[in-house]
Write a protein that holds these residues in place. Structure first.
Motif, PDB file in Angstrom:
ATOM      1  N   UNK A   1      23.256  -1.647  19.067  1.00 57.92           N
ATOM      2  CA  UNK A   1      22.971  -2.369  20.014  1.00 57.92           C
ATOM      3  C   UNK A   1      21.899  -1.165  20.971  1.00 57.92           C
ATOM      4  N   UNK A   2      21.156  -0.253  20.037  1.00 54.40           N
ATOM      5  CA  UNK A   2      20.626   0.660  20.686  1.00 54.40           C
ATOM      6  C   UNK A   2      19.078   0.789  20.430  1.00 54.40           C
ATOM      7  N   UNK A   3      19.390   0.158  19.278  1.00 53.44           N
ATOM      8  CA  UNK A   3      17.600   0.054  18.019  1.00 53.44           C
ATOM      9  C   UNK A   3      17.493  -0.791  17.505  1.00 53.44           C
ATOM     10  N   UNK A   4      16.135  -0.892  17.248  1.00 56.82           N
ATOM     11  CA  UNK A   4      15.610  -1.793  16.397  1.00 56.82           C
ATOM     12  C   UNK A   4      14.369  -1.289  15.799  1.00 56.82           C
ATOM     13  N   UNK A   5      14.795  -1.386  14.348  1.00 56.88           N
ATOM     14  CA  UNK A   5      14.415  -1.213  13.352  1.00 56.88           C
ATOM     15  C   UNK A   5      13.460  -2.348  12.744  1.00 56.88           C
ATOM     16  N   UNK A   6      12.116  -2.080  12.686  1.00 59.46           N
ATOM     17  CA  UNK A   6      11.109  -2.396  12.380  1.00 59.46           C
ATOM     18  C   UNK A   6      10.507  -2.079  11.052  1.00 59.46           C
ATOM     19  N   UNK A   7       9.263  -3.033  10.935  1.00 59.50           N
ATOM     20  CA  UNK A   7       8.680  -2.053   9.393  1.00 59.50           C
ATOM     21  C   UNK A   7       6.959  -3.255   9.599  1.00 59.50           C
ATOM     22  N   UNK A   8       6.004  -2.369   8.877  1.00 67.02           N
ATOM     23  CA  UNK A   8       4.559  -2.774   9.011  1.00 67.02           C
ATOM     24  C   UNK A   8       4.667  -3.389   8.132  1.00 67.02           C
ATOM     25  N   UNK A   9       3.981  -4.418   7.387  1.00 66.86           N
ATOM     26  CA  UNK A   9       3.890  -4.387   5.859  1.00 66.86           C
ATOM     27  C   UNK A   9       2.524  -4.546   5.996  1.00 66.86           C
ATOM     28  N   UNK A  10       1.379  -3.730   5.327  1.00 65.80           N
ATOM     29  CA  UNK A  10      -0.182  -3.924   4.748  1.00 65.80           C
ATOM     30  C   UNK A  10       0.009  -4.165   4.015  1.00 65.80           C
ATOM     31  N   UNK A  11      -1.862  -4.784   3.432  1.00 60.14           N
ATOM     32  CA  UNK A  11      -2.340  -5.118   2.393  1.00 60.14           C
ATOM     33  C   UNK A  11      -2.948  -3.849   2.008  1.00 60.14           C
ATOM     34  N   UNK A  12      -3.405  -3.338   1.106  1.00 61.16           N
ATOM     35  CA  UNK A  12      -4.660  -2.502   0.550  1.00 61.16           C
ATOM     36  C   UNK A  12      -6.262  -2.346   0.137  1.00 61.16           C
ATOM     37  N   UNK A  13      -6.938  -2.010   0.126  1.00 58.95           N
ATOM     38  CA  UNK A  13      -7.377  -3.152  -0.165  1.00 58.95           C
ATOM     39  C   UNK A  13      -8.268  -2.945  -1.581  1.00 58.95           C
ATOM     40  N   UNK A  14      -7.732  -1.943  -2.256  1.00 57.67           N
ATOM     41  CA  UNK A  14      -7.873  -1.443  -3.322  1.00 57.67           C
ATOM     42  C   UNK A  14      -6.190  -2.015  -4.416  1.00 57.67           C
ATOM     43  N   UNK A  15      -5.797  -1.110  -5.665  1.00 56.40           N
ATOM     44  CA  UNK A  15      -4.837  -0.740  -5.757  1.00 56.40           C
ATOM     45  C   UNK A  15      -4.266   0.609  -6.662  1.00 56.40           C
ATOM     46  N   UNK A  16      -3.215   0.728  -6.840  1.00 57.76           N
ATOM     47  CA  UNK A  16      -2.513   1.812  -6.712  1.00 57.76           C
ATOM     48  C   UNK A  16      -3.483   2.682  -7.354  1.00 57.76           C
ATOM     49  N   UNK A  17      -4.318   2.376  -8.668  1.00 56.95           N
ATOM     50  CA  UNK A  17      -4.779   3.498  -9.533  1.00 56.95           C
ATOM     51  C   UNK A  17      -5.063   4.416  -9.119  1.00 56.95           C
ATOM     52  N   UNK A  18      -5.570   4.502  -7.988  1.00 56.61           N
ATOM     53  CA  UNK A  18      -5.420   6.203  -7.478  1.00 56.61           C
ATOM     54  C   UNK A  18      -4.541   6.623  -6.869  1.00 56.61           C
ATOM     55  N   UNK A  19      -3.245   7.283  -7.650  1.00 51.80           N
ATOM     56  CA  UNK A  19      -1.840   7.054  -6.254  1.00 51.80           C
ATOM     57  C   UNK A  19      -2.918   8.102  -4.757  1.00 51.80           C
ATOM     58  N   UNK A  20      -3.227   9.233  -5.103  1.00 55.07           N
ATOM     59  CA  UNK A  20      -3.244  10.487  -4.084  1.00 55.07           C
ATOM     60  C   UNK A  20      -5.047   9.429  -3.219  1.00 55.07           C
ATOM     61  N   UNK A  21      -6.008   8.368  -3.005  1.00 54.90           N
ATOM     62  CA  UNK A  21      -6.238   8.149  -1.957  1.00 54.90           C
ATOM     63  C   UNK A  21      -5.626   6.788  -1.289  1.00 54.90           C
TER      64      UNK A  21
END
Length: 158
Positions: free
Chosen positions: A93-113
């Motif tokens: 009753x004191x906090x709202x857990x939220x999530x931001x979902x986004x989509x990269x414009x690339x796949x994860x072949x470059x994990x550092x980026x």
């Protein structure tokens, strides 16, 4: 383990690991293993979990969502404009857990980026929270204080 295909031969395939070590696999072994091809994979998603105070006014939440949208749309080389800010649950009753979902414009072949982009996104979320005055404050905690009576030697009196 993520590796790059360096060379393909009739009997073996040579992979290049992140530390530049070449690893030779017999194709007969690779035939029995699942292999992901990041270069042919679609753009990949990411998410950032965060918590805000349940007393945050709806207008402030809408302003936060708009600021997030403006940021994502300002980075078209990083993010697909389709994103979602979702309330997952209200906890204690004191906090709202939220999530931001986004989509990269690339796949994860470059994990550092991918990691750099996500880090920049998290820092931008922090800036948005500060600018909008969005916080999470712990509820007051009950505290019990007991006075101890000590004698001159520092021993507890009964």
């Amino acid at each position: 383990m993520q590796m790059i295909v360096e060379e393909m031969n009739i009997l073996t395939t040579v992979f290049l690991r992140y530390d530049m070590e070449k690893i030779y696999y017999p194709n007969s072994v690779l035939l029995t293993k699942p292999i992901s091809n990041f270069r042919r994979s679609p753009e990949m998603g990411d998410s950032v979990d965060f918590t805000i105070d349940v007393s945050t006014p709806a207008d402030d939440i809408n302003a936060m969502k708009k600021a997030i949208q403006v940021y994502i749309e300002s980075k078209p080389k990083y993010w697909n404009p389709k994103h979602a800010v979702v309330v997952k649950e209200i906890e204690n009753m004191d906090k709202m857990n939220m999530i931001l979902c986004v989509q990269h414009t690339m796949n994860h072949q470059n994990y550092g980026e991918k990691s750099n982009r996500r880090s920049e996104l998290v820092l931008e979320l922090k800036r948005i929270f500060e600018n909008q005055g969005i916080r999470y404050n712990l509820l007051p905690q009950e505290l019990h204080v007991t006075q101890l009576n000590l004698n001159n030697n520092g021993r507890l009196l009964s």
